[in-house]
Design a protein around this motif. Structure first.
Motif, PDB file in Angstrom:
ATOM      1  N   PHE A  61      12.159   4.987 -27.159  1.00  0.00           N
ATOM      2  CA  PHE A  61      11.163   6.311 -27.221  1.00  0.00           C
ATOM      3  C   PHE A  61      11.339   6.885 -28.748  1.00  0.00           C
ATOM      4  CE2 PHE A  61      12.607   5.408 -22.889  1.00  0.00           C
ATOM      5  CZ  PHE A  61      11.252   5.564 -22.739  1.00  0.00           C
ATOM      6  N   LEU A  97       9.986   4.476 -31.427  1.00  0.00           N
ATOM      7  CA  LEU A  97       8.724   4.249 -31.323  1.00  0.00           C
ATOM      8  C   LEU A  97       7.617   5.485 -31.924  1.00  0.00           C
ATOM      9  CD1 LEU A  97       5.591   3.182 -29.981  1.00  0.00           C
ATOM     10  CD2 LEU A  97       6.338   4.317 -27.903  1.00  0.00           C
ATOM     11  N   ILE A 151       5.610   5.564 -35.169  1.00  0.00           N
ATOM     12  CA  ILE A 151       4.110   6.149 -35.315  1.00  0.00           C
ATOM     13  C   ILE A 151       4.135   6.920 -36.616  1.00  0.00           C
ATOM     14  CG2 ILE A 151       2.616   7.393 -33.638  1.00  0.00           C
ATOM     15  CD1 ILE A 151       3.164   6.712 -31.476  1.00  0.00           C
ATOM     16  N   ILE A 178      13.045  -1.961 -21.938  1.00  0.00           N
ATOM     17  CA  ILE A 178      12.220   0.146 -22.542  1.00  0.00           C
ATOM     18  C   ILE A 178      12.280  -1.597 -24.081  1.00  0.00           C
ATOM     19  CG2 ILE A 178      12.737   1.720 -23.200  1.00  0.00           C
ATOM     20  CD1 ILE A 178      14.118   1.510 -20.476  1.00  0.00           C
ATOM     21  N   LYS A 190       9.056  -3.029 -24.412  1.00  0.00           N
ATOM     22  CA  LYS A 190       7.987  -2.253 -24.427  1.00  0.00           C
ATOM     23  C   LYS A 190       7.230  -1.367 -25.604  1.00  0.00           C
ATOM     24  CE  LYS A 190       7.585  -2.560 -19.262  1.00  0.00           C
ATOM     25  NZ  LYS A 190       9.193  -3.645 -18.854  1.00  0.00           N
ATOM     26  N   CYS A 191       8.363  -0.763 -25.988  1.00  0.00           N
ATOM     27  CA  CYS A 191       8.310   0.039 -27.049  1.00  0.00           C
ATOM     28  C   CYS A 191       7.943  -0.649 -28.399  1.00  0.00           C
ATOM     29  CB  CYS A 191       9.804   0.770 -27.558  1.00  0.00           C
ATOM     30  SG  CYS A 191       9.873   2.586 -26.072  1.00  0.00           S
ATOM     31  N   ALA A 226       4.280  -1.338 -28.460  1.00  0.00           N
ATOM     32  CA  ALA A 226       4.028  -0.583 -28.511  1.00  0.00           C
ATOM     33  C   ALA A 226       3.776   0.120 -30.007  1.00  0.00           C
ATOM     34  CB  ALA A 226       4.413   1.132 -27.069  1.00  0.00           C
ATOM     35  N   LEU A 283       1.072  -1.758 -31.505  1.00  0.00           N
ATOM     36  CA  LEU A 283      -0.764  -1.993 -32.262  1.00  0.00           C
ATOM     37  C   LEU A 283      -0.213  -0.425 -32.279  1.00  0.00           C
ATOM     38  CD1 LEU A 283      -0.874  -2.454 -27.705  1.00  0.00           C
ATOM     39  CD2 LEU A 283      -2.379  -3.029 -29.263  1.00  0.00           C
ATOM     40  N   ALA A 284       0.258   0.800 -32.130  1.00  0.00           N
ATOM     41  CA  ALA A 284       0.047   1.481 -32.652  1.00  0.00           C
ATOM     42  C   ALA A 284       0.164   1.700 -34.740  1.00  0.00           C
ATOM     43  CB  ALA A 284       1.518   2.869 -33.068  1.00  0.00           C
ATOM     44  N   LEU A 308      -2.047   9.484 -28.199  1.00  0.00           N
ATOM     45  CA  LEU A 308      -0.739   8.695 -28.303  1.00  0.00           C
ATOM     46  C   LEU A 308       0.383   9.256 -27.768  1.00  0.00           C
ATOM     47  CD1 LEU A 308       0.618   6.238 -28.446  1.00  0.00           C
ATOM     48  CD2 LEU A 308      -0.170   5.353 -30.806  1.00  0.00           C
ATOM     49  N   ARG A 309       0.537  10.577 -28.744  1.00  0.00           N
ATOM     50  CA  ARG A 309       1.396  11.226 -29.149  1.00  0.00           C
ATOM     51  C   ARG A 309       1.810  12.195 -27.799  1.00  0.00           C
ATOM     52  NH1 ARG A 309       0.373  11.516 -34.413  1.00  0.00           N
ATOM     53  NH2 ARG A 309      -0.290  14.054 -33.812  1.00  0.00           N
ATOM     54  N   ILE A 332       2.472   9.764 -24.948  1.00  0.00           N
ATOM     55  CA  ILE A 332       4.735   9.435 -24.847  1.00  0.00           C
ATOM     56  C   ILE A 332       5.174  10.556 -24.509  1.00  0.00           C
ATOM     57  CG2 ILE A 332       6.560   8.911 -26.274  1.00  0.00           C
ATOM     58  CD1 ILE A 332       4.409   7.545 -28.449  1.00  0.00           C
ATOM     59  N   ALA A 347      -1.713   1.565 -27.055  1.00  0.00           N
ATOM     60  CA  ALA A 347       0.544   1.405 -26.625  1.00  0.00           C
ATOM     61  C   ALA A 347       0.733   2.755 -25.849  1.00  0.00           C
ATOM     62  CB  ALA A 347      -0.258   1.933 -28.769  1.00  0.00           C
ATOM     63  N   LEU A 381       1.608   0.892 -22.664  1.00  0.00           N
ATOM     64  CA  LEU A 381       2.695   0.096 -22.667  1.00  0.00           C
ATOM     65  C   LEU A 381       4.752   1.431 -22.726  1.00  0.00           C
ATOM     66  CD1 LEU A 381       1.902  -2.374 -25.052  1.00  0.00           C
ATOM     67  CD2 LEU A 381       3.755  -3.281 -23.170  1.00  0.00           C
ATOM     68  N   ALA A 382       3.687   2.979 -23.422  1.00  0.00           N
ATOM     69  CA  ALA A 382       4.648   3.972 -23.474  1.00  0.00           C
ATOM     70  C   ALA A 382       5.053   4.428 -22.340  1.00  0.00           C
ATOM     71  CB  ALA A 382       4.523   4.892 -24.787  1.00  0.00           C
ATOM     72  N   GLN A 435       4.837   2.951 -19.058  1.00  0.00           N
ATOM     73  CA  GLN A 435       5.654   1.490 -18.770  1.00  0.00           C
ATOM     74  C   GLN A 435       7.207   1.478 -18.746  1.00  0.00           C
ATOM     75  OE1 GLN A 435       3.379  -2.207 -17.713  1.00  0.00           O
ATOM     76  NE2 GLN A 435       2.148  -1.272 -19.510  1.00  0.00           N
ATOM     77  N   ALA A 436       7.522   1.722 -20.067  1.00  0.00           N
ATOM     78  CA  ALA A 436       8.909   2.073 -20.803  1.00  0.00           C
ATOM     79  C   ALA A 436       9.499   3.754 -19.965  1.00  0.00           C
ATOM     80  CB  ALA A 436       8.613   2.611 -21.820  1.00  0.00           C
ATOM     81  N   ALA A 437       8.845   4.288 -20.103  1.00  0.00           N
ATOM     82  CA  ALA A 437       9.308   5.689 -19.964  1.00  0.00           C
ATOM     83  C   ALA A 437       9.318   6.004 -18.142  1.00  0.00           C
ATOM     84  CB  ALA A 437       7.912   6.890 -19.648  1.00  0.00           C
TER      85      ALA A 437
END
Lengths: 296, 296
Positions: free
Chosen positions: A87, A90, A94, A136, A139-140, A143, A146-147, B90-91, B94, B143, B146-147, B149-151
């Motif tokens: 995380f 990720l 960004i 995870i 997925k990160c 993500a 995409l970002a 987005l941030r 997350i 994005a 996906l984040a 889902q990871a969390a």
């Protein structure tokens, strides 16, 4: 002259990317936590913890890179797939993409992973195989891509994403498959592995770095597989190493069980890379493994 | 009792979600910048700027929600698609997902968008249509999912994502299609629209809210379309409104050009929703439009 910033420059792949970049006419900057790395090769080292958004901003403001090769990520063998550090990386990606765009960056390449693809699909085709990561980490990474694309669209820079398959070669961390098998063979100890019938796309790390650097210095936008297009059974790799070390008696296949969810086959489709970058690997698997055996 | 936190509770869809939630037996918390909203309905209001990670943390720590319906996002008509605010949301998403998991949250539903899908594909099937968003908005939404889902995987909560198609109904911002057409018709002014042959999946906002709340109170994980499954030409909607207002003379189709990149057809496949949630919309398009005309 291109001003290239490399993140993760001391990692397994980052080290090879830095060496490969040294053969290009460009100004190279590398950032890691210590600000120190392999001497020579005309690299300027910077100390920055990229998981800290303030460090990211001041680093990018100082260097004003035209090109960014972003490889920094948690990579601890066996643990990275489900580490909460994913995380932080990720968020870091960004922040990096935003700072890069704000400071006039032109070309961003991030190191992604085959783990972004649906593990049930084969071969993995960049723009067709569903992005459905099991971990995870995957997925990160997905993500992040995409970002990065969103940041590229907003700031107007060009972006690509190299989805790395199974790299091996000099500098491979000792806990990973090939170094650990070689260490056991050389110590005359039993090599306990899974059944080994799962197939992977092994790529020699200097070849992966070559492809990543070519991608960086191109203008091709989008996702690109960093693989060879060939699937090889893990068992065949272990058997080849054992035969080369003259200890075919040591491998014990099936002694340990495969991590649940590990796909049977994970192999890159390389037609997009072939078409857009006219690239193919320099080393086939036996050549690469021979180099690893000879160098270690 | 479920403790539900709603973000974006004063937005177009959020307002309807809050009303729909009031019919359920649960403790409702709503967070927006002002900390104020529609009175009544037993909602506890909280002031927080969710684009600030510290606000997110203290809000979630204070409420400790079991359920989170996350609708907060930039939604300014015409501008949201390419607003840099998308990165802040987005941030924020997350940070929200992390705080929610850390404080023992059980069920997260985020409001996504049809803009996440490849605009060239139709109908949009949740787990089959490629995620290839054309806009910065769509990329940041995808994005975020996906984040989330990871969390969810890291913290062990259940997560779903409602990809909203074209909502309309009471509270629709005046700059959007239906309110602006109605305002012109009522003022006796020409209604200047695009050619109107593009087809959209219009969903009555209270129906969308009903589906989102059902999804929230279910345990179904994954992405779900928030639509009706029916594609209608924008032209038909304008013509229906004009005929109901007895001003069929006012629409001028083709007077303005369509935003480049707008897809011809954007329609949800609703079979997954039907199968997993046994849901179908209460209002068809004419019923919904009639309510809008009668209420305005």
């Amino acid at each position: 002259m291109n001003r290239v910033l490399v993140t993760g420059p001391s990692g397994f792949i980052g080290t090879h990317c830095l060496r490969r970049l040294a053969t290009e006419h460009c100004e190279i900057h590398a950032a890691n936590r210590s600000g120190r790395g392999e001497p020579g090769a005309g690299v300027t080292w910077h100390a920055a913890d990229l998981r800290d958004a303030d460090h990211v901003l001041s680093l990018v403001a100082k260097i004003q890179p035209t090109h960014l090769l972003h490889g920094a990520w948690v990579a601890t063998p066996r643990l990275y797939g489900h580490s909460p550090e994913n995380f932080a990386w990720l968020r870091s990606t960004i922040a990096l993409a935003a700072a890069f765009g704000r400071h006039g960056g032109a070309r961003f390449v991030g190191i992604g992973s085959s783990a972004e693809y649906d593990p049930g699909e084969r071969p993995c085709v960049e723009d067709a195989t569903p992005i459905r990561p099991a971990t995870i980490y995957g997925k990160c990474k997905a993500a992040s891509w995409l970002a990065v694309q969103a940041a590229a669209q907003h700031h107007g820079f060009s972006a690509a994403w190299g989805r790395l398959f199974m790299p091996y070669g000099p500098g491979d961390p000792p806990q990973r498959l090939i170094p650990s098998v070689l260490a056991a063979l050389r110590a005359g100890q039993p090599v306990q592995t899974s059944h080994g019938t799962q197939q992977r796309d092994f790529i020699y790390a200097p070849d992966a770095a070559d492809l990543l650097v070519r991608l960086l210095l191109s203008q091709e936008a989008g996702a690109f597989n960093i693989g060879t297009g060939r699937a090889t059974k893990v068992r065949s790799v272990v058997e080849y190493l054992a035969s080369r070390c003259r200890r075919p008696d040591l491998p014990q296949f099936g002694a340990i069980s495969l991590t649940p969810g590990e796909p049977d086959i994970l192999v890159a489709d390389m037609s997009k890379v072939g078409k857009r970058l006219a690239w193919s690997p320099q080393n086939d698997l036996h050549q690469g493994l021979d180099r690893v055996i000879d160098c270690a």
